[in-house]
Design a protein around this motif. Structure first.
Motif, mmCIF file in Angstrom:
data_model
loop_
_atom_site.group_PDB
_atom_site.id
_atom_site.type_symbol
_atom_site.label_atom_id
_atom_site.label_comp_id
_atom_site.label_asym_id
_atom_site.label_seq_id
_atom_site.Cartn_x
_atom_site.Cartn_y
_atom_site.Cartn_z
ATOM 1 N N ASN A 1 0.844 -1.193 0.000
ATOM 2 C CA ASN A 1 0.000 0.000 0.000
ATOM 3 C C ASN A 1 0.882 1.246 0.000
ATOM 4 O OD1 ASN A 1 -2.202 -1.678 0.110
ATOM 5 N ND2 ASN A 1 -2.552 -1.395 2.302
ATOM 6 N N ARG A 2 0.317 2.355 -0.436
ATOM 7 C CA ARG A 2 1.074 3.596 -0.558
ATOM 8 C C ARG A 2 0.453 4.682 0.317
ATOM 9 N NH1 ARG A 2 5.373 1.309 -3.130
ATOM 10 N NH2 ARG A 2 4.829 0.506 -5.204
ATOM 11 N N LEU A 3 1.312 5.472 0.956
ATOM 12 C CA LEU A 3 0.872 6.653 1.684
ATOM 13 C C LEU A 3 1.535 7.865 1.035
ATOM 14 C CD1 LEU A 3 -0.615 8.044 4.016
ATOM 15 C CD2 LEU A 3 1.406 7.639 5.448
ATOM 16 N N TYR A 4 0.719 8.724 0.434
ATOM 17 C CA TYR A 4 1.219 9.927 -0.213
ATOM 18 C C TYR A 4 0.937 11.130 0.683
ATOM 19 C CZ TYR A 4 2.080 7.457 -4.605
ATOM 20 O OH TYR A 4 2.567 6.605 -5.573
ATOM 21 N N ARG A 5 2.013 11.718 1.189
ATOM 22 C CA ARG A 5 1.904 12.913 2.017
ATOM 23 C C ARG A 5 1.699 14.134 1.119
ATOM 24 N NH1 ARG A 5 7.261 13.947 4.630
ATOM 25 N NH2 ARG A 5 7.680 14.925 2.609
ATOM 26 N N ASN A 6 0.675 14.909 1.426
ATOM 27 C CA ASN A 6 0.430 16.159 0.721
ATOM 28 C C ASN A 6 1.421 17.200 1.234
ATOM 29 O OD1 ASN A 6 -0.627 18.605 -0.285
ATOM 30 N ND2 ASN A 6 -2.727 17.835 -0.211
ATOM 31 N N ASP A 7 2.277 17.711 0.347
ATOM 32 C CA ASP A 7 3.322 18.638 0.760
ATOM 33 C C ASP A 7 2.864 20.092 0.772
ATOM 34 O OD1 ASP A 7 5.164 16.589 1.167
ATOM 35 O OD2 ASP A 7 5.773 16.582 -0.933
ATOM 36 N N GLY A 8 1.594 20.337 0.434
ATOM 37 C CA GLY A 8 1.039 21.674 0.564
ATOM 38 C C GLY A 8 1.361 22.616 -0.562
ATOM 39 N N ASP A 9 2.086 22.151 -1.570
ATOM 40 C CA ASP A 9 2.432 22.998 -2.705
ATOM 41 C C ASP A 9 1.926 22.416 -4.019
ATOM 42 O OD1 ASP A 9 4.040 20.788 -2.932
ATOM 43 O OD2 ASP A 9 5.950 21.886 -2.964
ATOM 44 N N GLY A 10 0.923 21.539 -3.924
ATOM 45 C CA GLY A 10 0.385 20.882 -5.109
ATOM 46 C C GLY A 10 1.052 19.573 -5.439
ATOM 47 N N THR A 11 2.003 19.134 -4.599
ATOM 48 C CA THR A 11 2.706 17.879 -4.851
ATOM 49 C C THR A 11 2.594 16.954 -3.644
ATOM 50 O OG1 THR A 11 4.848 18.610 -3.975
ATOM 51 C CG2 THR A 11 4.361 19.116 -6.293
ATOM 52 N N PHE A 12 2.895 15.682 -3.890
ATOM 53 C CA PHE A 12 2.823 14.643 -2.868
ATOM 54 C C PHE A 12 4.155 13.890 -2.814
ATOM 55 C CE2 PHE A 12 -1.501 15.513 -3.973
ATOM 56 C CZ PHE A 12 -2.278 15.221 -2.865
ATOM 57 N N THR A 13 4.456 13.310 -1.653
ATOM 58 C CA THR A 13 5.626 12.466 -1.476
ATOM 59 C C THR A 13 5.191 11.128 -0.909
ATOM 60 O OG1 THR A 13 7.057 14.382 -1.054
ATOM 61 C CG2 THR A 13 7.858 12.218 -0.323
ATOM 62 N N GLU A 14 5.653 10.032 -1.516
ATOM 63 C CA GLU A 14 5.265 8.698 -1.055
ATOM 64 C C GLU A 14 6.134 8.287 0.128
ATOM 65 O OE1 GLU A 14 4.124 5.201 -0.026
ATOM 66 O OE2 GLU A 14 6.113 5.097 -0.959
ATOM 67 N N ILE A 15 5.495 7.959 1.275
ATOM 68 C CA ILE A 15 6.228 7.638 2.500
ATOM 69 C C ILE A 15 5.704 6.361 3.151
ATOM 70 C CG2 ILE A 15 6.833 10.057 2.945
ATOM 71 C CD1 ILE A 15 4.576 10.055 5.077
ATOM 72 N N GLY A 16 4.987 5.516 2.402
ATOM 73 C CA GLY A 16 4.323 4.363 3.005
ATOM 74 C C GLY A 16 5.257 3.463 3.788
ATOM 75 N N ALA A 17 6.371 3.059 3.174
ATOM 76 C CA ALA A 17 7.299 2.159 3.856
ATOM 77 C C ALA A 17 7.955 2.860 5.040
ATOM 78 C CB ALA A 17 8.346 1.659 2.867
ATOM 79 N N ALA A 18 8.359 4.112 4.845
ATOM 80 C CA ALA A 18 9.016 4.839 5.930
ATOM 81 C C ALA A 18 8.090 5.046 7.120
ATOM 82 C CB ALA A 18 9.513 6.194 5.409
ATOM 83 N N ALA A 19 6.797 5.214 6.839
ATOM 84 C CA ALA A 19 5.826 5.426 7.916
ATOM 85 C C ALA A 19 5.347 4.124 8.534
ATOM 86 C CB ALA A 19 4.636 6.216 7.393
ATOM 87 N N GLY A 20 5.657 2.993 7.902
ATOM 88 C CA GLY A 20 5.276 1.699 8.457
ATOM 89 C C GLY A 20 3.912 1.201 8.072
#
Length: 602
Positions: A176-195
């Motif tokens: 599964n993927r967790l995309y963090r909204n960076d607030g500038d119109g873009t996202f960063t995928e952090i699923g593995a790092a976040a557990g």
């Protein structure tokens, strides 16, 4: 009307949500094996003659007039030879850029030949520039840093870090993927790092502050442990020479009882302790008691406060096995109690092949009821909440049981379509076996979706045939996600379809007054997920909860919508916050979007 809402560091600018903070007073406080039911035969009724349009119910499909929506959501092959190919794809509404317009995220699956499928898509809503009632959407997937190519089934949206913008969690076959909204119109995928990169096959997810520590936790409903190489396809013999799987004499893919169930996972949010922008989630499934006696084939999941005690309970629907209901004990742990609550089986004591969940107060008694969609040659189930944690299956007395018998249900949503003050019920329908069209088995692969009008006396009648051209569409549908697309107060519907373009059903029929309520929480739960909103108008009370998850594989905006009928004033609006605090507004004008801010003191 243009929506102008900012959830980041301030209340809305301009004329969007009406700010209620000046008058708020906060009091702080601490399978799919279908079997016949004896009530019904398998002989289909003759098709009725076309019915006259029904006042208050008129949906028009406008998706084909939007180029960005006129593309299929891929979910396997046309012949549906494996169970994974039957599940379809979900969708989510979210205002990712905080401009006030609901944007759309569409999940994409894959095929056996191309396991890396077409990318998921994020469509930015640029409003209705020419005033035709048809918004303009622009594909911004690449610009936003999105475009997951995994086999995605569901989308669970939440502002998990409390920074004011919505983040994306994708439920895949594979990580599964967790995309963090960076607030500038873009996202960063952090699923593995976040557990939270769970590798199972999940369809639906739900966020809630289940342990009441102020931030949002995540439950992932997983379905089967699937592998193309491990399980035979349609018409193939299984292990040890087992014969191909059949349903009513038709060779079909093997249902869940022939497979291995995948266990659900509960992730507790422990926040961003080191300040690197990546939260720590940990698997607290066993610690929290969210473990049934055996893994089940889970498809739908919903947090809601079933017993009105201020904390979030959890209901999970399972394919071909009994459903489970976890009662929150108020200390971060849960107790499974579906049988005692009356939510495990139907009124005959039978397991059902359950898919989606809808939660709403259909009879306006201030207790949240539950509807569940099920397989064909069985009925969708309506559980009335009788209080004290007890539910009664009233499907047949309410008129839903018989009307849904030959349909195969997926996403569901309670929606007050005509704004009369009573929640109606929409269900997305579509079979899993294309082979049912080869002979008369009482149903079809492509089906008309169901719309059950709430008559206000505890009963429903199915009125889809009288609810406009949008309800005449016949496809194999899956998720349904409501949204007030135009900001005009009525709820429109996005319906996803298996290997077909989604349908966007604009609600043109609502006539009564309305009120929409959004919240701005003080802590990390900025959207007030889990809050209970109660209003008094027109001589009666209504209740809604602030949630994002919808039915099956979908998410929507965290807004409580109320139909008000002929009411000219809302006598009071009350909010019970997840923190335990309360807000109250008196003498609120109808036909507005109201934003209520949580205050720190009395």
């Amino acid at each position: 009307m243009k929506w102008r809402t900012s959830y980041r560091n301030s209340l809305p600018r301009g004329g969007g949500w009406c700010r209620g903070a000046l008058v708020v007073v906060l009091a702080t406080a601490a399978a799919c094996d279908g079997s016949a039911d004896p009530k019904t035969t398998d002989t289909p009724s003759p098709s009725p003659a076309p019915a006259a349009p029904l006042a208050g119910f008129a949906f028009e499909e406008i998706g084909r007039r939007i180029p960005a929506l006129d593309a299929p959501q891929i979910g396997g092959g046309a012949t549906v030879d494996y169970i994974i190919e039957s599940l379809g794809c979900g969708a989510a509404w979210l205002d990712y850029d905080l401009d006030g317009d609901p944007d759309l995220y569409l999940a994409q699956g894959a095929t056996r030949a191309t396991p890396d499928g077409p990318p998921d898509r994020l469509l930015r809503n640029d409003g209705d520039p020419d005033g035709r009632g048809v918004p303009s959407f622009v594909d911004v997937t690449s610009i936003a840093g999105l475009g997951d190519t995994g086999w995605t089934f569901g989308v669970a949206v939440a502002d998990y870090d409390g920074d004011g913008d919505p983040d994306l969690y994708l439920l895949n076959w594979g990580p599964n993927r967790l995309y963090r909204n960076d607030g500038d119109g873009t996202f960063t995928e952090i699923g593995a790092a976040a557990g939270v990169a769970d590798p199972s096959l999940g369809v639906s997810g739900a966020w809630a502050d289940a342990d009441r520590d102020g931030d949002l936790d995540l439950y992932v409903a997983n379905y089967v442990a699937f592998d193309f190489a491990r399980y035979p396809g349609r018409g193939q013999r299984g292990a040890g020479g087992a014969p191909p799987c059949t349903w009513r004499g038709l060779e079909v893919f093997c249902g869940p009882r022939n497979l291995v169930a995948a266990a659900g996972v509960y992730y507790r949010n422990d926040g961003d302790a080191d300040g690197d922008g990546i939260p720590t989630f940990r698997d607290a499934t066993h610690e929290a008691g969210l473990v049934p006696d055996e893994p089940r084939f889970a498809l739908g999941v919903r947090f809601f406060d079933a017993d009105d005690d201020g904390d979030d309970d959890l209901y999970v629907t399972n394919d071909s096995l009994q459903n489970v209901f976890f009662v929150n004990q108020g200390n971060g742990t849960f107790r499974e109690g579906a049988i005692l609550a009356g939510l495990a089986y139907n009124d005959q004591g039978h397991e059902q092949a359950s898919m989606g969940i809808a939660v709403g107060d259909y009879n306006d008694d201030l207790r949240l009821d539950v509807a569940v969609s099920n397989f064909s040659h069985d009925h969708d189930t309506l559980y009335r909440n009788d209080g004290n944690g007890l539910f009664t299956d009233v499907s047949f007395p309410a008129g839903i049981g018989t009307a849904s018998w030959f349909s195969l249900g997926w996403g569901m949503a309670f929606v007050d379509v005509d704004h009369d003050g009573f929640e109606d019920l929409f269900c997305a329908y579509g079979h899993v076996y294309p082979q049912v069209d080869e002979r008369d088995v009482g149903t079809t692969y492509r089906q008309r979706n169901g719309l059950y009008r709430n008559r206000g006396d505890g009963t429903f009648d199915e009125v889809g045939a009288r609810a406009g051209s949008g309800l005449a569409i016949v496809k194999s549908s899956r998720a349904v996600v409501p949204v007030d697309l135009e900001g005009d107060g009525d709820l429109d519907l996005l319906v996803t379809n298996l290997n077909d373009a989604p349908d966007l059903l604009r609600n043109d029929g609502a006539r009564g007054a309305w009120l929409a309520v959004a919240l701005l929480g003080r802590g990390r739960n900025r959207d007030g997920i889990g809050a209970r909103v109660t209003i008094e108008a027109g001589g009666k009370l209504q209740v809604r909860e602030i949630r994002r998850e919808v039915g099956y594989g979908g998410s929507t905006l965290p807004i409580a919508h109320f139909g008000l009928g002929a009411a000219t004033i809302v006598e009071r609006v009350e909010v019970r916050w997840p923190s335990g605090g309360r807000s109250r507004l008196d003498r609120v004008a109808p036909n507005q979007r109201l934003l209520v801010e949580e205050r720190a003191g009395p």
